[in-house]
Write a protein that holds these residues in place. Structure first.
Motif, PDB file in Angstrom:
ATOM      1  N   LEU A   1       0.823  -1.210   0.000  1.00  0.00           N
ATOM      2  CA  LEU A   1       0.000   0.000   0.000  1.00  0.00           C
ATOM      3  C   LEU A   1       0.857   1.260   0.000  1.00  0.00           C
ATOM      4  CD1 LEU A   1      -2.943  -0.980   2.373  1.00  0.00           C
ATOM      5  CD2 LEU A   1      -2.911  -0.849  -0.118  1.00  0.00           C
ATOM      6  N   GLN A   2       1.964   1.237   0.736  1.00  0.00           N
ATOM      7  CA  GLN A   2       2.856   2.397   0.722  1.00  0.00           C
ATOM      8  C   GLN A   2       3.398   2.643  -0.677  1.00  0.00           C
ATOM      9  OE1 GLN A   2       5.785   1.796   4.022  1.00  0.00           O
ATOM     10  NE2 GLN A   2       5.443   3.996   4.202  1.00  0.00           N
ATOM     11  N   GLY A   3       3.825   1.585  -1.334  1.00  0.00           N
ATOM     12  CA  GLY A   3       4.356   1.717  -2.693  1.00  0.00           C
ATOM     13  C   GLY A   3       3.299   2.239  -3.651  1.00  0.00           C
ATOM     14  N   MET A   4       2.081   1.740  -3.531  1.00  0.00           N
ATOM     15  CA  MET A   4       0.990   2.196  -4.388  1.00  0.00           C
ATOM     16  C   MET A   4       0.770   3.691  -4.200  1.00  0.00           C
ATOM     17  SD  MET A   4      -2.530   3.178  -4.068  1.00  0.00           S
ATOM     18  CE  MET A   4      -2.922   2.504  -2.485  1.00  0.00           C
ATOM     19  N   ALA A   5       0.699   4.134  -2.938  1.00  0.00           N
ATOM     20  CA  ALA A   5       0.462   5.548  -2.662  1.00  0.00           C
ATOM     21  C   ALA A   5       1.600   6.410  -3.200  1.00  0.00           C
ATOM     22  CB  ALA A   5       0.282   5.773  -1.161  1.00  0.00           C
ATOM     23  N   LYS A   6       2.819   5.972  -2.996  1.00  0.00           N
ATOM     24  CA  LYS A   6       3.971   6.730  -3.499  1.00  0.00           C
ATOM     25  C   LYS A   6       3.964   6.794  -5.023  1.00  0.00           C
ATOM     26  CE  LYS A   6       6.889   5.864   0.507  1.00  0.00           C
ATOM     27  NZ  LYS A   6       8.058   5.159   1.050  1.00  0.00           N
ATOM     28  N   ASP A   7       3.583   5.698  -5.662  1.00  0.00           N
ATOM     29  CA  ASP A   7       3.524   5.689  -7.126  1.00  0.00           C
ATOM     30  C   ASP A   7       2.450   6.645  -7.642  1.00  0.00           C
ATOM     31  OD1 ASP A   7       5.611   3.886  -7.332  1.00  0.00           O
ATOM     32  OD2 ASP A   7       4.324   2.144  -7.735  1.00  0.00           O
ATOM     33  N   VAL A   8       1.305   6.686  -6.976  1.00  0.00           N
ATOM     34  CA  VAL A   8       0.243   7.613  -7.390  1.00  0.00           C
ATOM     35  C   VAL A   8       0.699   9.050  -7.154  1.00  0.00           C
ATOM     36  CG1 VAL A   8      -2.113   8.422  -6.951  1.00  0.00           C
ATOM     37  CG2 VAL A   8      -1.649   5.968  -7.066  1.00  0.00           C
ATOM     38  N   LEU A   9       1.245   9.321  -5.980  1.00  0.00           N
ATOM     39  CA  LEU A   9       1.665  10.685  -5.651  1.00  0.00           C
ATOM     40  C   LEU A   9       2.747  11.197  -6.596  1.00  0.00           C
ATOM     41  CD1 LEU A   9       1.695  10.481  -1.759  1.00  0.00           C
ATOM     42  CD2 LEU A   9       0.151  11.861  -3.180  1.00  0.00           C
ATOM     43  N   SER A  10       3.598  10.307  -7.071  1.00  0.00           N
ATOM     44  CA  SER A  10       4.667  10.729  -7.976  1.00  0.00           C
ATOM     45  C   SER A  10       4.201  10.821  -9.426  1.00  0.00           C
ATOM     46  CB  SER A  10       5.838   9.747  -7.892  1.00  0.00           C
ATOM     47  OG  SER A  10       5.463   8.504  -8.474  1.00  0.00           O
ATOM     48  N   GLY A  11       2.993  10.313  -9.690  1.00  0.00           N
ATOM     49  CA  GLY A  11       2.482  10.332 -11.051  1.00  0.00           C
ATOM     50  C   GLY A  11       2.903   9.137 -11.886  1.00  0.00           C
ATOM     51  N   ARG A  12       3.598   8.169 -11.262  1.00  0.00           N
ATOM     52  CA  ARG A  12       4.022   6.974 -12.009  1.00  0.00           C
ATOM     53  C   ARG A  12       2.833   6.113 -12.419  1.00  0.00           C
ATOM     54  NH1 ARG A  12       8.385   7.457  -8.363  1.00  0.00           N
ATOM     55  NH2 ARG A  12       7.397   6.106  -6.836  1.00  0.00           N
ATOM     56  N   ILE A  13       1.775   6.127 -11.584  1.00  0.00           N
ATOM     57  CA  ILE A  13       0.531   5.440 -11.932  1.00  0.00           C
ATOM     58  C   ILE A  13      -0.631   6.360 -11.571  1.00  0.00           C
ATOM     59  CG2 ILE A  13       1.446   3.087 -11.654  1.00  0.00           C
ATOM     60  CD1 ILE A  13      -0.055   2.947  -8.976  1.00  0.00           C
ATOM     61  N   GLY A  14      -1.756   6.160 -12.213  1.00  0.00           N
ATOM     62  CA  GLY A  14      -2.945   6.950 -11.913  1.00  0.00           C
ATOM     63  C   GLY A  14      -3.894   6.172 -11.022  1.00  0.00           C
ATOM     64  N   MET A  15      -4.812   6.874 -10.405  1.00  0.00           N
ATOM     65  CA  MET A  15      -5.801   6.209  -9.556  1.00  0.00           C
ATOM     66  C   MET A  15      -6.660   5.249 -10.370  1.00  0.00           C
ATOM     67  SD  MET A  15      -5.484   6.598  -6.342  1.00  0.00           S
ATOM     68  CE  MET A  15      -6.988   5.749  -5.916  1.00  0.00           C
ATOM     69  N   GLN A  16      -6.920   5.563 -11.623  1.00  0.00           N
ATOM     70  CA  GLN A  16      -7.669   4.632 -12.484  1.00  0.00           C
ATOM     71  C   GLN A  16      -6.906   3.314 -12.597  1.00  0.00           C
ATOM     72  OE1 GLN A  16     -10.617   4.799 -13.301  1.00  0.00           O
ATOM     73  NE2 GLN A  16     -11.224   6.818 -13.957  1.00  0.00           N
ATOM     74  N   ASP A  17      -5.565   3.386 -12.685  1.00  0.00           N
ATOM     75  CA  ASP A  17      -4.745   2.177 -12.747  1.00  0.00           C
ATOM     76  C   ASP A  17      -4.868   1.369 -11.455  1.00  0.00           C
ATOM     77  OD1 ASP A  17      -3.728   2.889 -15.305  1.00  0.00           O
ATOM     78  OD2 ASP A  17      -2.215   4.162 -14.348  1.00  0.00           O
TER      79      ASP A  17
END
Length: 116
Positions: free
Chosen positions: A42-58
């Motif tokens: 979950l931490q990695g997911m949040a960091k990836d979203v916050l950095s723009g590496r993945i979107g919430m739709q992803d």
């Protein structure tokens, strides 16, 4: 090393109904990203979203992330069901305080935004 870019609230409008909801989601993602107890997935997911590496739709479309979120929600439900009466009272008091603070912030928001 340069600081990593962080998305803005407006970039969460793809999944949020309004700017306030986007701001709340942004805050929740920061909390998740900075809370090791939630686990690396979950931490990695949040960091990836916050950095723009993945979107919430992803995230929403990902079995991997939705499974991790579901697991964590199940753990929270189990913990809540096994609380002692005293812990439950303390938790309810914290929740009530958070609601009051959120309501106060919402009432103050028009003043900060320069609205009547």
């Amino acid at each position: 090393m340069a600081a990593e870019r962080e998305i803005g609230d407006d970039e969460l409008l793809e999944v949020a109904d309004n700017p306030e909801q986007a701001a709340s989601l942004h805050k929740a993602l920061r909390t998740i990203a900075n809370t090791p107890a939630l686990g690396p997935e979950l931490q990695g997911m949040a960091k990836d979203v916050l950095s723009g590496r993945i979107g919430m739709q992803d995230v929403i479309g990902s079995d991997r992330y939705m499974h991790a979120i579901g697991d964590r929600l199940g753990q929270m439900r189990d913990a809540a069901e096994n609380m002692s009466p005293e812990d439950r009272r303390r938790s309810e008091a914290r929740a009530e305080k958070m609601v009051r603070e959120a309501e106060e912030a919402e009432r103050d928001r028009p003043k900060r935004d320069g609205r009547p």
